[in-house]
Design a protein around this motif. Structure first.
Motif, mmCIF file in Angstrom:
data_model
loop_
_atom_site.group_PDB
_atom_site.id
_atom_site.type_symbol
_atom_site.label_atom_id
_atom_site.label_comp_id
_atom_site.label_asym_id
_atom_site.label_seq_id
_atom_site.Cartn_x
_atom_site.Cartn_y
_atom_site.Cartn_z
ATOM 1 N N CYS A 1 48.863 28.464 -24.439
ATOM 2 C CA CYS A 1 48.772 27.107 -24.899
ATOM 3 C C CYS A 1 48.592 26.307 -23.938
ATOM 4 O O CYS A 1 49.489 26.035 -22.999
ATOM 5 C CB CYS A 1 50.097 26.949 -25.896
ATOM 6 S SG CYS A 1 50.406 27.834 -27.464
ATOM 7 N N LEU A 2 47.638 25.258 -24.004
ATOM 8 C CA LEU A 2 47.366 23.898 -23.086
ATOM 9 C C LEU A 2 47.862 22.834 -23.802
ATOM 10 O O LEU A 2 47.424 22.458 -24.855
ATOM 11 C CB LEU A 2 46.046 24.106 -22.495
ATOM 12 C CG LEU A 2 45.345 25.102 -22.415
ATOM 13 C CD1 LEU A 2 43.943 25.040 -21.873
ATOM 14 C CD2 LEU A 2 45.930 26.042 -21.119
ATOM 15 N N ALA B 1 33.307 22.738 -30.151
ATOM 16 C CA ALA B 1 32.195 22.192 -29.596
ATOM 17 C C ALA B 1 32.427 22.858 -27.926
ATOM 18 O O ALA B 1 31.558 23.494 -27.331
ATOM 19 C CB ALA B 1 31.980 20.748 -29.332
ATOM 20 N N ILE B 2 33.631 22.705 -27.374
ATOM 21 C CA ILE B 2 34.113 23.306 -25.993
ATOM 22 C C ILE B 2 34.107 24.692 -26.154
ATOM 23 O O ILE B 2 33.608 25.399 -25.114
ATOM 24 C CB ILE B 2 35.557 22.773 -25.743
ATOM 25 C CG1 ILE B 2 35.619 21.119 -25.488
ATOM 26 C CG2 ILE B 2 35.995 23.512 -24.589
ATOM 27 C CD1 ILE B 2 34.855 20.780 -24.198
ATOM 28 N N LYS B 3 34.485 25.374 -27.114
ATOM 29 C CA LYS B 3 34.475 26.729 -27.397
ATOM 30 C C LYS B 3 33.075 27.329 -27.336
ATOM 31 O O LYS B 3 32.721 28.456 -26.624
ATOM 32 C CB LYS B 3 35.140 27.211 -28.561
ATOM 33 C CG LYS B 3 35.383 28.749 -28.673
ATOM 34 C CD LYS B 3 36.317 29.361 -29.843
ATOM 35 C CE LYS B 3 35.410 28.783 -31.117
ATOM 36 N NZ LYS B 3 36.248 29.421 -32.124
ATOM 37 N N ALA B 4 32.137 26.610 -27.876
ATOM 38 C CA ALA B 4 30.786 27.094 -27.994
ATOM 39 C C ALA B 4 30.192 26.992 -26.576
ATOM 40 O O ALA B 4 29.158 27.672 -26.148
ATOM 41 C CB ALA B 4 30.019 26.041 -28.860
ATOM 42 N N GLY B 5 30.727 26.151 -25.632
ATOM 43 C CA GLY B 5 30.231 26.305 -24.073
ATOM 44 C C GLY B 5 30.471 27.629 -23.674
ATOM 45 O O GLY B 5 30.145 27.716 -22.353
ATOM 46 N N GLY B 6 31.496 28.481 -24.009
ATOM 47 C CA GLY B 6 31.302 29.716 -23.507
ATOM 48 C C GLY B 6 32.550 29.919 -22.145
ATOM 49 O O GLY B 6 32.114 30.776 -21.184
ATOM 50 N N LEU B 7 33.425 28.955 -22.014
ATOM 51 C CA LEU B 7 34.148 29.169 -21.011
ATOM 52 C C LEU B 7 34.933 30.158 -20.816
ATOM 53 O O LEU B 7 35.615 30.810 -21.814
ATOM 54 C CB LEU B 7 35.161 27.846 -20.909
ATOM 55 C CG LEU B 7 34.614 26.393 -20.702
ATOM 56 C CD1 LEU B 7 35.824 25.360 -20.841
ATOM 57 C CD2 LEU B 7 34.070 26.219 -19.388
ATOM 58 N N SER B 8 35.095 30.928 -19.473
ATOM 59 C CA SER B 8 35.581 32.456 -19.480
ATOM 60 C C SER B 8 36.885 32.428 -19.775
ATOM 61 O O SER B 8 37.494 33.607 -19.906
ATOM 62 C CB SER B 8 35.142 32.667 -17.918
ATOM 63 O OG SER B 8 35.671 31.922 -16.951
ATOM 64 N N PHE B 9 37.816 31.404 -19.463
ATOM 65 C CA PHE B 9 39.224 31.496 -19.874
ATOM 66 C C PHE B 9 39.679 31.128 -21.303
ATOM 67 O O PHE B 9 40.688 30.988 -21.504
ATOM 68 C CB PHE B 9 40.043 30.511 -18.846
ATOM 69 C CG PHE B 9 39.433 29.054 -18.935
ATOM 70 C CD1 PHE B 9 39.950 28.256 -19.710
ATOM 71 C CD2 PHE B 9 38.618 28.694 -17.729
ATOM 72 C CE1 PHE B 9 39.703 26.826 -19.676
ATOM 73 C CE2 PHE B 9 38.360 27.329 -18.007
ATOM 74 C CZ PHE B 9 38.584 26.470 -18.768
ATOM 75 N N LEU B 10 38.800 31.028 -22.208
ATOM 76 C CA LEU B 10 38.953 30.709 -23.659
ATOM 77 C C LEU B 10 38.923 31.861 -24.293
ATOM 78 O O LEU B 10 37.917 32.653 -24.216
ATOM 79 C CB LEU B 10 38.200 29.544 -24.126
ATOM 80 C CG LEU B 10 38.014 28.206 -23.552
ATOM 81 C CD1 LEU B 10 37.288 27.125 -24.137
ATOM 82 C CD2 LEU B 10 39.431 27.695 -23.448
ATOM 83 N N THR B 11 39.849 32.104 -25.283
ATOM 84 C CA THR B 11 39.524 33.093 -26.249
ATOM 85 C C THR B 11 38.657 32.941 -27.414
ATOM 86 O O THR B 11 38.273 31.764 -27.596
ATOM 87 C CB THR B 11 41.226 33.531 -26.877
ATOM 88 O OG1 THR B 11 41.493 32.331 -27.644
ATOM 89 C CG2 THR B 11 42.027 33.715 -25.863
ATOM 90 N N THR B 12 38.263 33.911 -28.039
ATOM 91 C CA THR B 12 37.353 33.739 -29.168
ATOM 92 C C THR B 12 37.922 32.989 -30.293
ATOM 93 O O THR B 12 37.036 32.482 -31.033
ATOM 94 C CB THR B 12 36.875 35.094 -29.532
ATOM 95 O OG1 THR B 12 37.752 35.930 -29.836
ATOM 96 C CG2 THR B 12 36.100 35.878 -28.477
ATOM 97 N N ASP B 13 39.031 32.923 -30.499
ATOM 98 C CA ASP B 13 39.564 32.094 -31.516
ATOM 99 C C ASP B 13 40.408 30.728 -31.041
ATOM 100 O O ASP B 13 41.169 30.104 -31.621
ATOM 101 C CB ASP B 13 40.726 33.074 -32.304
ATOM 102 C CG ASP B 13 41.998 33.376 -31.239
ATOM 103 O OD1 ASP B 13 41.836 33.313 -29.961
ATOM 104 O OD2 ASP B 13 43.122 33.881 -32.007
ATOM 105 N N MET C 1 44.659 34.005 -20.747
ATOM 106 C CA MET C 1 43.482 33.172 -21.705
ATOM 107 C C MET C 1 44.186 32.241 -22.592
ATOM 108 O O MET C 1 45.121 32.320 -23.236
ATOM 109 C CB MET C 1 42.981 34.289 -22.420
ATOM 110 C CG MET C 1 42.318 35.697 -21.835
ATOM 111 S SD MET C 1 40.825 34.955 -20.701
ATOM 112 C CE MET C 1 39.744 34.938 -22.287
ATOM 113 N N ALA C 2 43.354 31.206 -22.534
ATOM 114 C CA ALA C 2 43.765 29.919 -23.333
ATOM 115 C C ALA C 2 43.350 30.026 -24.819
ATOM 116 O O ALA C 2 41.890 30.065 -25.132
ATOM 117 C CB ALA C 2 43.194 28.492 -22.769
#
Length: 316
Positions: free
Chosen positions: A61-62, A133-145, A107-108
């Motif tokens: 959690c950020l 929109a941020i998740k759609a950018g594909g950042l490597s440290f974000l989870t799929t959910d 993973m965030a």
């Protein structure tokens, strides 16, 4: 007396108005109680800022904290919250390398804007849309959910009650006012108002020297009270809230019903006793001597601001 709007939830009353730094410190206590202090990492901001994060948890959690300046205006507060998210969520992309190093493999799964209150559902919709929109950018440290959310004190009722019961905060270090500070304050309008009240209260029965001695004691008590409340406000937010509510309730009672006695000396003693009793009930863990000083200083504050008043000598 500090003035703050209050929002009454199902549990304890919560403050709406906070300064940025004090809200960040209090929010950290809430998050530590929820996730466990050992699972929280604060992100220092002294070198090149905080990368858009106040702290994060080992479970992904950020957290970013924000206290709107316009706490009483729902529309302006909502607009400010959306703008804050609009500035800080993109920092996940802008500071991706820094954040990736900070997370070190964690993973965030949530980005949470933590505010004192949340009144407008448009804030929720706006932040969630930005998160997608941020998740759609594909950042490597974000989870799929991954989700972006806005939380408030209302989401931390259990943690608020824990803090209230435990009276958490830094050790109090109350600095007593010096003789020079008392003298300087006594030479201002504060001293003049107390002189006027005491002069009217005791009239010809007290000499000018006796009034001056009493004045200095009330001025000293007023300064000590302000120091104590400031320490509570900065380091014991929950205790400060309870002290504030108690003092405000006693002042409201005094304004509405007045003092029982018509004799000035008895009025002062009655108000002092009621204040001490109320503070003892609200703040049982606070040092009794400090409670007495706050009570004495509150009487001084009432003399200065006029909730506690005395008629002109000879007036009916």
């Amino acid at each position: 007396m500090f003035r703050n709007s209050l929002l009454l939830g199902e549990g304890m009353a919560t403050r709406r108005e906070w300064k940025g730094k004090e809200w960040q410190e209090f929010a950290l206590q809430l998050v530590q109680r929820r996730h466990g202090a050992e699972n929280i990492q604060v992100v220092p901001d002294k070198v090149k800022g905080d990368a858009g994060l106040e702290f994060f948890t080992t479970c992904g959690c950020l957290y970013q904290c924000y206290a709107p300046e316009e706490a009483s205006n729902v529309a302006k507060a909502a607009s400010a919250m959306k703008a804050k998210a609009g500035r800080d969520l993109p920092k996940l992309e802008k500071n991706r390398e820094t954040i990736k190093k900070l997370l070190a493999g964690t993973m965030a799964r949530r980005w949470i804007l933590l505010c004192p209150f949340l009144d407008n559902k448009d804030v929720v919709a706006s932040i969630r849309a930005r998160g997608l929109a941020i998740k759609a950018g594909g950042l490597s440290f974000l989870t799929t959910d991954f989700e972006a959310l806005c939380h408030s004190q209302e989401d931390f009722q259990a943690e608020l009650e824990q803090l209230r019961a435990m009276s958490l905060g830094l050790p109090l270090s109350i600095v007593s006012p010096t003789d020079q500070q008392v003298k300087d304050a006594g030479d201002t309008e504060i001293g003049a108002r107390i002189d006027d009240k005491l002069g009217r209260a005791f009239g010809s029965t007290a000499s000018a020297q006796q009034v001056a001695v009493q004045r200095d004691q009330f001025v000293k008590a007023h300064l000590h009270r302000e120091n104590a409340l400031q320490q509570l406000r900065e380091n014991h937010a929950v205790l400060w809230e309870r002290a504030f509510e108690t003092i405000e309730a006693e002042e409201a009672r005094l304004i509405a019903f007045g003092a029982t006695s018509t004799l000035p000396g008895q009025q002062l003693q009655e108000s002092m006793s009621r204040m001490e009793t109320s503070l003892a009930e609200a703040l049982p863990t606070l040092n009794p001597g400090l409670r007495t000083r706050i009570a004495h200083g509150t009487i001084s504050d009432w003399l200065i601001r006029c909730p506690l008043d005395f008629p002109e000598e000879g007036a009916s």
